[in-house]
Each structure stands twice: as structure tokens, then as C-alpha cells.
Scaffold this active site. Structure first.
Site, mmCIF file in Angstrom:
data_model
loop_
_atom_site.group_PDB
_atom_site.id
_atom_site.type_symbol
_atom_site.label_atom_id
_atom_site.label_comp_id
_atom_site.label_asym_id
_atom_site.label_seq_id
_atom_site.Cartn_x
_atom_site.Cartn_y
_atom_site.Cartn_z
ATOM 1 N N ASP A 2 -4.684 -9.754 3.121
ATOM 2 C CA ASP A 2 -5.404 -8.873 2.934
ATOM 3 C C ASP A 2 -5.655 -7.768 3.834
ATOM 4 O OD1 ASP A 2 -6.231 -10.071 0.259
ATOM 5 O OD2 ASP A 2 -7.183 -11.643 1.585
ATOM 6 N N LYS B 116 -1.369 -4.500 3.560
ATOM 7 C CA LYS B 116 0.035 -4.225 3.509
ATOM 8 C C LYS B 116 0.741 -3.266 2.440
ATOM 9 C CE LYS B 116 0.542 -8.723 3.505
ATOM 10 N NZ LYS B 116 -0.859 -9.031 3.360
ATOM 11 N N LYS C 246 -0.649 -0.630 1.188
ATOM 12 C CA LYS C 246 -0.659 0.737 1.715
ATOM 13 C C LYS C 246 0.256 1.184 2.561
ATOM 14 C CE LYS C 246 -3.834 4.098 3.874
ATOM 15 N NZ LYS C 246 -4.832 4.654 4.663
ATOM 16 N N GLY D 59 -1.882 -9.475 -3.996
ATOM 17 C CA GLY D 59 -2.565 -8.032 -4.602
ATOM 18 C C GLY D 59 -2.430 -7.236 -3.393
ATOM 19 N N HIS D 60 -1.412 -6.177 -3.709
ATOM 20 C CA HIS D 60 -1.254 -5.087 -2.886
ATOM 21 C C HIS D 60 -1.904 -3.670 -3.359
ATOM 22 C CE1 HIS D 60 2.134 -7.243 -0.289
ATOM 23 N NE2 HIS D 60 1.163 -7.930 -0.540
ATOM 24 N N THR D 61 -2.630 -3.225 -2.820
ATOM 25 C CA THR D 61 -3.366 -1.992 -3.201
ATOM 26 C C THR D 61 -2.963 -0.790 -2.681
ATOM 27 O OG1 THR D 61 -5.432 -3.332 -3.465
ATOM 28 C CG2 THR D 61 -5.776 -0.980 -3.786
ATOM 29 N N GLN E 30 0.718 -12.153 1.518
ATOM 30 C CA GLN E 30 0.005 -12.909 2.201
ATOM 31 C C GLN E 30 -0.283 -12.567 3.811
ATOM 32 O OE1 GLN E 30 2.153 -14.983 -0.264
ATOM 33 N NE2 GLN E 30 0.319 -14.485 -1.620
ATOM 34 N N THR F 266 -0.427 -20.996 1.796
ATOM 35 C CA THR F 266 0.348 -20.802 0.455
ATOM 36 C C THR F 266 1.578 -21.728 0.869
ATOM 37 O OG1 THR F 266 0.751 -19.019 -1.030
ATOM 38 C CG2 THR F 266 1.549 -18.644 1.543
ATOM 39 N N THR G 16 -6.416 -9.542 -6.462
ATOM 40 C CA THR G 16 -5.841 -10.531 -7.480
ATOM 41 C C THR G 16 -7.120 -11.065 -8.046
ATOM 42 O OG1 THR G 16 -3.833 -10.702 -6.271
ATOM 43 C CG2 THR G 16 -4.595 -12.374 -7.820
ATOM 44 N N ARG H 20 -12.573 -11.954 -5.806
ATOM 45 C CA ARG H 20 -13.375 -12.967 -4.971
ATOM 46 C C ARG H 20 -13.758 -12.199 -3.532
ATOM 47 N NH1 ARG H 20 -10.185 -18.604 -4.067
ATOM 48 N NH2 ARG H 20 -8.211 -16.855 -3.582
ATOM 49 N N PRO H 21 -15.272 -12.375 -3.283
ATOM 50 C CA PRO H 21 -15.611 -11.823 -2.044
ATOM 51 C C PRO H 21 -14.835 -12.659 -0.824
ATOM 52 C CG PRO H 21 -17.145 -13.366 -2.911
ATOM 53 C CD PRO H 21 -16.261 -13.232 -3.873
#
Length: 422
Positions: free
Chosen positions: A13, A16, A18, A40-42, A222, A237, A298, A301-302
Site C-alpha cells: 500500500d 506503487k 501511481k 490493489g494498485h490505484t 504487496q 503473502t 482491494t 479495510r481500514p
């Protein structure tokens, strides 16, 4: 041309997606080399926000080939949905290649993941329940199904039905719902038809691109502290998230590697279970969470939030061979009067700067904090190093010193235009 690798240097998180998007201005190919759709890559482009799970983040750059490498575990139904969603938004998905050696995730893996977590009690890992661990386990047990089989339904179907029946027996023993194998096969068959034209031997296509002088960027998912070997085991993971995983997960020889980029957040976060030495449970932690929008891309979750952990980050940078740091979310710290960095650990009265392998020791850590003055002004409009306030520059210099690397990129917001080279 040599290959660059970009990996996370914390518990994931870090931003990566971006940074990959920014760096792809100058590359020809982006290769994902491990993990699955637990990532989850934003990427934010203008007012639009996109979240990717399997597709490499270079998809938003015209002319960039996007490779899903052999080191991944791929949910074919999820990948099909993701690619169709990207195409509906006007992006060209024809440049996506799926390794014929990538392992596949099916519904039975996801159910097994839920079952494993439910039975783990206090030892649960906090997985995304996307079937990642069970799929990698099947790979190691040599009973997994690979993407090459998507191109031959007559071979795929009996394999799928055999493995699904084995899992159904397991589910029956634990009193949970059986998988409707016929219905699930129809979903898999449809996804296979869509993905089959994208399946190829990416080891050859990647190495051919190298010979042609193309610029290649390997995209990790990750973070290093979740690496199956080097992370906070067992709260990790199921793949090698460090830079070394790029060679095996993409099929690239080590001599081709040039730079290892490490994405590092200006503070530290973690999702899921496991030790977190600098975690904050006070107003400062909540401020980091809210200002930084620290909720999983993804799962939603906080995220757990804390001060920058230089001990853990130094270990990650050492293992990854990081020579270029990309620091993200510096702007989240803008309003703090003073900011702490963990420079050492105290464990049972002993001071150390080494990251312990023992989970028991990590859980007993008392962080040794060094306090730096904040800058208490907005940095989100900075476009170069000199635009940053002096205290922000000093904070970044101290980060780099403690992790023994050099800062190459600073990000002061989620958009493409809020990132600058140093």
C-alpha cells in the site's frame, strides 16, 4: 536495454501503482511478476480514479505492453472482468499478455482460503480471501492448473472438475457449502474463451524485447515485509515480493537488472494481522488514516497506521538492493507539529537496529523514536525539491540516511501531476 524493478519497501500500500504509472512515460513494457488479485494498485488521472488488481499499471499509457508474468496466480474470471472494465473506459487491452506458465485461481481456492482463515483463530493471517495462498500451495504441490490450459478447454475441463471434486470433499468434511462444479465450469469456460488469445510464452516475449533494446519495468505487488521468505512470517503473502522475485516471476536473468526502485510511504501502514512496532492507536494514527485515505483498494479495510519505521525499511531496502527511493504521501504529514521516526528497537531491554526474524521479538518491540519538527504548511502544490519547506526536506533526508538509499522521486498527492523527480 537493462531492466528496472519497482517494489514496495513496507507492508504494501505504498503507492506503487501511481509510481509505475509515472515511470511508464519512458518504458515500452511493464511486467507484473508475483501475487494475484489481492493487490490493489490505484492510479489517479485528472479527476478519474482507477484501481487495478491483475493488469499492470502501464495500461494507461499508449504503446506500453503489459505482461502478467509466470510468477502470478491469476483468477481468470476476475481478470476477464477487470479487462472488460478497462476496455469500457476507453483503454486498449490488446497490449496485455498473460504468461502461459501462470497458475490459475478458481472458486474452490477462494472457499479454501475462507475455511483456512476461519479455522485459524488467533493465528489468522488476515488474508483478502481471494484464494492466493491455496493457489500457491497447489502450485507447490504440483497439482495446480496453468494458464496454458485456458487455450485447450478439452484439457482444462477434466483438470478443473478433478480438482474441484477434491476440494468439495474437503468442504464436505468441514460442513461448508459444496461448489456447484457445473455452474462454475461455465464461468471458467467463458473466461477461458476471452483470455485464450492473450495467453503466450511471456518469457520469450520479454527476452525478445530486451534484445530489441526495449525499456522494461517490473512491477511488484504487496511489499518486502510481506515476502514469504523475508517478511513477518507467518503474517505474509504467499509469494516473493522482493526484487529477487522479478527474475523468477518474469523469466529475466539477473545480469539484465539495472535499478531497483523502492516505493516508501512517508509514514508506515499495515493491513491485516501481524506485528507492527510503530502502530499508533491515538489521534495521530487516526489523522494519518483519514488524511491519507488509508483504506484498502482491494478490500476497503481500514489500514493500521504509524510513524515511519526506519528499522524495517532499512532491512527491506537492503534485501531489495534499493538504489532509488520514491517517497509517497509526504503531504499527509503537512499538519503535524512534530513527527517521529523509529530509529531503533528496544527488545527486552536490548537496543538493536536489526529487524528480527522472530515474531515474538517483533511483538515485544518498543520503538526508539527520534522526533523531528514538522513544517505545518501545504506541500501538495510542490513541483520540485526546492518547493518543499526546509523541514520537509530535512525529514526526507533523514529517511534516506536511515534506510541507506537515495531519494529519486517525491509524491505530494494522488494525481500524476503531484509527483516530481529529485
Amino acid at each position: 536495454m537493462p531492466v528496472d524493478i519497482l517494489v514496495g519497501t513496507q507492508w504494501g500500500d505504498e503507492g506503487k501503482g501511481k509510481l509505475i504509472d509515472v515511470l511508464t512515460r519512458d518504458v515500452d513494457m511493464v511486467v507484473r511478476f508475483q501475487g494475484g488479485n489481492n493487490a490493489g494498485h490505484t492510479v489517479e488521472i485528472g479527476s478519474e480514479r482507477y484501481v487495478l488488481h491483475l493488469v499492470p499499471s502501464g495500461i494507461f499509457r499508449k504503446g506500453v505492453r503489459c505482461v502478467i508474468g509466470n510468477g502470478l496466480v491469476v483468477d481468470p474470471v476476475a481478470l476477464t472482468e477487470e479487462m472488460k472494465g478497462i476496455a469500457e473506459k476507453g483503454f486498449d487491452v490488446s497490449a496485455i499478455e498473460l504468461s502461459n506458465r501462470a497458475q490459475l485461481i478458481f472458486e474452490y481456492h477462494k472457499r479454501a482460503d475462507v475455511l483456512n482463515e476461519a479455522g485459524a483463530g488467533s493465528k489468522k493471517i488476515g488474508t483478502t480471501k481471494r484464494g492466493i495462498g491455496p493457489a500457491y500451495a497447489d502450485k507447490m504441490h504440483r497439482c495446480g492448473i496453468r494458464a496454458i490450459d485456458l487455450t485447450a478447454p478439452e484439457r482444462l475441463e477434466p483438470q478443473f472438475r478433478t480438482e474441484a471434486a477434491k476440494y468439495n470433499k474437503l468442504f464436505s468434511e468441514h460442513g461448508i457449502a459444496q461448489l456447484d462444479i457445473d455452474a462454475e465450469w461455465e464461468r471458467v469456460k467463458e473466461a477461458a474463451a476471452y483470455l485464450a488469445p492473450r495467453v503466450c510464452d511471456t518469457v520469450y516475449s520479454i527476452n525478445a524485447a530486451l534484445k530489441e533494446g526495449k525499456k522494461i519495468l517490473c512491477e511488484g505487488a504487496q511489499g518486502a515485509l510481506l515476502d514469504i521468505d523475508h517478511g513477518t512470517y507467518p503474517f505474509v503473502t504467499s509469494s516473493n515480493t522482493t526484487s529477487g522475485g522479478a527474475c523468477t516471476g518474469a523469466g529475466i536473468a539477473p545480469q539484465h537488472i539495472r535499478d531497483s526502485w523502492g516505493v516508501i510511504k512517508a509514514y508506515t501502514t499495515r493491513v491485516g494481522e501481524g506485528p507492527f512496532p510503530t502502530e499508533l492507536f491515538d489521534e495521530a494514527g487516526e489523522q494519518l488514516r483519514q488524511v491519507g485515505r488509508e483504506f484498502g483498494a482491494t478490500t476497503g479495510r481500514p489500514r493500521r497506521c504509524g510513524w515511519f519505521d526506519a528499522v524495517a525499511a532499512h532491512y527491506a531496502c537492503m534485501v531489495d538492493g534499493i538504489n532509488k527511493l520514491a517517497v509517497t504521501k509526504l503531504d499527509v504529514l503537512d499538519s503535524f507539529e512534530k513527527i517521529a521516526i523509529c530509529v531503533a528497537y528496544e527488545i527486552d531491554g536490548r537496543i538493536t537496529k536489526e529487524f528480527p526474524a522472530s515474531i515474538a521479538e517483533l511483538q515485544a518491540v518498543k520503538p526508539v523514536l527520534e522526533w523531528l519538527p514538522g513544517w505545518q504548511c501545504e506541500t501538495s502544490g510542490a513541483t520540485c525539491w526546492n518547493d518543499l519547506p526546509e523541514n520537509a526536506r530535512n525529514y526526507l533526508k533523514r529517511m534516506a540516511e536511515l534506510v541507506d538509499s537515495s531519494i529519486a522521486v517525491v509524491s505530494v498527492g494522488p494525481r500524476r501531476d503531484q509527483t516530481f523527480m529529485v
